[in-house]
Design a protein around this motif. Structure first.
Motif, short mmCIF file in Angstrom:
data_model
loop_
_atom_site.label_atom_id
_atom_site.label_comp_id
_atom_site.label_asym_id
_atom_site.label_seq_id
_atom_site.Cartn_x
_atom_site.Cartn_y
_atom_site.Cartn_z
N GLN A 49 -24.28 -60.19 15.78
CA GLN A 49 -22.93 -60.57 16.18
C GLN A 49 -22.89 -62.07 16.53
O GLN A 49 -23.89 -62.65 16.94
CB GLN A 49 -22.49 -59.75 17.40
N TRP A 50 -21.71 -62.68 16.39
CA TRP A 50 -21.58 -64.11 16.68
C TRP A 50 -21.97 -64.44 18.11
O TRP A 50 -22.57 -65.49 18.38
CB TRP A 50 -20.16 -64.58 16.39
N ARG A 51 -21.65 -63.57 19.05
CA ARG A 51 -21.97 -63.85 20.45
C ARG A 51 -23.48 -63.92 20.69
O ARG A 51 -23.94 -64.55 21.65
CB ARG A 51 -21.36 -62.78 21.36
N HIS A 52 -24.25 -63.28 19.83
CA HIS A 52 -25.70 -63.28 20.00
C HIS A 52 -26.29 -64.69 19.94
O HIS A 52 -27.27 -65.00 20.62
CB HIS A 52 -26.36 -62.40 18.93
N ALA A 53 -25.70 -65.54 19.09
CA ALA A 53 -26.24 -66.90 18.92
C ALA A 53 -26.29 -67.65 20.25
O ALA A 53 -27.24 -68.38 20.52
CB ALA A 53 -25.41 -67.67 17.90
N ALA A 54 -25.26 -67.46 21.09
CA ALA A 54 -25.25 -68.10 22.40
C ALA A 54 -26.15 -67.34 23.38
O ALA A 54 -26.87 -67.96 24.18
CB ALA A 54 -23.82 -68.16 22.94
#
Length: 227
Positions: A135-140
């Motif tokens: 998920q995109w939030r994982h990158a942060a």
């Protein structure tokens, strides 16, 4: 790939990470060895790939993508920083001469921790997991690991004696050489690069094909249960 071969491959990668760490500890002080992000990341590889192997063998649901994707990111950063920065004679922060002098068990451990495990983890992610789990939030969220290491490295460096070997484990974190502002800039650059790499992994995960067919990807390292 049949689930037993998937489990066997993950066991091999976990063993490579564990073997590299053990060899380093036999040759040097464990307290010093575990001050390196490389060892932190390879410890995570040993644990997560080991658990992934058990789940693949038992045909159980996979581990959360937040954990496994974070391992992919951290060990990829380890491989890239080593080969592009530390073992690159043209880099400002290179340690190529010291690396070239490694022999015996130390040389074997170096290759296992910086080359074998990053390549193995990437192969596992690309070929043995289903796409579209990240998920995109994982990158942060994945940045929590390098941020924690950065805080640890600076705190350790401030507390130990100035003549302690590897007081600052990496040249770009060397406060006496660069000052705190310089080290913070280096950390910011690496952090942004890690975030960019994390976004690249999520993007690639959205578009990469299911290599070998969905029926062979029995126990992925992705999020949720079997899909």
């Amino acid at each position: 790939m049949p689930y037993r071969l998937t489990a066997a491959f993950r066991v091999l990668i976990a063993l490579a990470a564990a073997t590299g760490i053990v060899l380093e500890c036999v040759e040097g002080s464990p307290l010093v060895i575990f001050s390196f992000f490389t060892v932190w990341s390879n410890t995570a590889v040993a644990v997560v790939l080991g658990l992934g192997a058990v789940r693949a063998w038992r045909r159980e649901p996979p581990l959360p993508a937040l954990w496994t994707g974070g391992v992919v990111l951290c060990i990829t950063v380890v491989g890239l920083v080593f080969h592009l920065v530390l073992d690159n004679a043209s880099s400002e922060f290179n340690a190529a001469d010291a690396i070239a002098r490694l022999t015996g068990a130390r040389a074997v451990a170096n290759q296992l921790l910086h080359t074998v495990t990053p390549i193995g983890v990437l192969i596992d992610w690309l070929l043995l997991t289903r796409p579209a789990a990240l998920q995109w939030r994982h990158a942060a969220q994945w940045l929590a690991a390098p941020a924690a290491y950065f805080a640890f490295a600076l705190t350790r460096g401030a507390l130990v004696s100035p003549d302690t070997p590897t007081r600052y484990p990496y040249p770009f974190l060397d406060v006496p050489a660069h000052g705190y502002p310089g080290v913070l800039v280096n950390a910011l650059v690496l952090g942004l690069a890690s975030y960019g790499l994390g976004l690249a992994l999520v993007t690639a995960d959205r578009f990469r094909p299911a290599v070998g067919g969905r029926e062979n990807r029995i126990s992925s390292l992705g999020a949720g249960g079997l899909k």
